[in-house]
Design an enzyme around this catalytic site. Structure first.
Site, mmCIF file in Angstrom:
data_model
loop_
_atom_site.group_PDB
_atom_site.id
_atom_site.type_symbol
_atom_site.label_atom_id
_atom_site.label_comp_id
_atom_site.label_asym_id
_atom_site.label_seq_id
_atom_site.Cartn_x
_atom_site.Cartn_y
_atom_site.Cartn_z
ATOM 1 C CG ASP A 46 -1.282 1.291 1.669
ATOM 2 O OD1 ASP A 46 -2.419 1.779 0.443
ATOM 3 O OD2 ASP A 46 -1.516 1.793 2.608
ATOM 4 C CG ASP B 293 -1.936 7.731 0.558
ATOM 5 O OD1 ASP B 293 -2.478 8.740 0.336
ATOM 6 O OD2 ASP B 293 -1.540 7.024 -0.717
#
Length: 232
Positions: free
Chosen positions: A29, A31
Site C-alpha cells: 500500500d 498512503d
C-alpha cells in the site's frame, strides 16, 4: 499463536525468522504505509475540508465504511475546484517516505523479489513514489483535472479498491511465475486486507486494529525495515 517477537514487532501463525529467499513478490500500500500521509486528506486541506475528508478516510481505513469506492468518490467530490498545482505542493512540502522504506526495498530487490505498489490513492503520487523507490510497477487512481487546471471532483476510470489490490497482487505473482504463497503484502487499512489475505505473508504497518489482528506480522514501532528482522 501470537508472540511479541521483539518490542513493537508481533507475529502470529508462524515461527520467525523466515528465509527471504522463499518469497518472489512483495506488494505495498502507499498512503500511511510507504509514505507518511494520506494524500487525499492533504489535498483537501487546500479546500478547507480536511476535517470532513479525513473523517471519511479514517472510517474507511478502520473498516467502518465497507464500500471503499463510494467513500473515495465522496471524498474526491469534495475536492472539486482545488487547483491541481496543490498536488505538487503536497508532494514537495508534506509527503515523506516512511522510515525504513528505502532500506526494505533495497533489500528485497537485492534478493530478487518483484515489487508492486498498489494504492487507493492517486497516480500523481504513486508513480513518483514508484520511481523514487525503484518499485517495478504501480497501480492507483487517476484524478480528473479540467482545462483550467482544477480538480473536477471525479476519479477517471476504474477505482483501485481492496478487490483490485488483491487482483493486482495475484497478477504480479502470475507474472513472476510464483504462487501467492510466495508473496508478501504490506498495508495499514481495511482495504488492504484482501491482498494481505491472499499473500503468503501479511504485514500490518502501524495499522488500524482490525488490520493488526488479521496480519501475520504487525510492526507497531519503528520503520518498515523492521520486517527484515522477520526475514533473513
Amino acid at each position: 499463536m501470537t508472540t511479541e517477537f521483539q518490542p513493537g514487532l508481533v507475529i502470529q501463525g508462524f515461527t520467525a525468522p523466515l528465509p527471504l529467499s522463499r518469497f518472489k513478490v512483495i506488494a505495498f500500500d502507499m498512503d500511511s504505509t510507504l509514505i507518511n500521509i494520506e494524500c487525499i486528506d492533504e489535498i483537501a486541506d487546500a479546500a478547507g475540508k480536511k476535517a470532513e475528508v479525513s473523517a471519511i478516510t479514517e472510517a474507511a481505513m478502520r473498516g467502518e465504511i465497507t464500500d471503499f469506492k463510494d467513500s473515495l468518490r465522496r471524498r474526491v467530490a469534495l475536492l472539486k475546484g482545488v487547483p491541481a498545482t496543490f498536488l505538487e505542493q503536497v508532494w514537495t512540502e508534506r509527503l515523506r517516505l516512511n522510515p525504513g522504506a528505502e532500506t526494505l526495498l533495497a533489500a528485497v530487490h537485492a534478493a530478487g523479489l518483484k515489487s508492486l505498489l498498489v494504492s487507493g490513492g492517486f497516480t500523481f503520487f504513486a508513480d513518483r513514489v514508484r520511481d523514487r523507490l525503484k518499485i517495478h510497477r504501480a497501480q492507483s487512481n487517476v484524478l480528473g483535472i479540467n482545462a483550467a487546471g482544477l480538480l473536477t471532483g471525479e476519479v477517471i476510470g476504474d477505482i483501485v479498491d481492496g478487490a483490485e489490490k488483491k487482483k493486482q497482487l495475484l497478477l504480479a505473482c502470475e507474472q513472476a511465475g510464483c504462487t501467492p504463497a510466495e508473496s508478501i503484502a504490506v498495508g495499514d487499512g481495511a482495504n488492504d486486507l484482501p491482498m494481505m489475505g491472499a499473500a503468503g505473508l501479511s504485514v500490518a504497518f502501524h495499522a488500524k486494529p482490525k488490520v493488526r489482528e488479521q496480519a501475520m506480522v504487525a510492526i507497531n514501532e519503528g520503520g518498515l525495515d523492521r520486517l527484515l528482522d522477520v526475514l533473513r
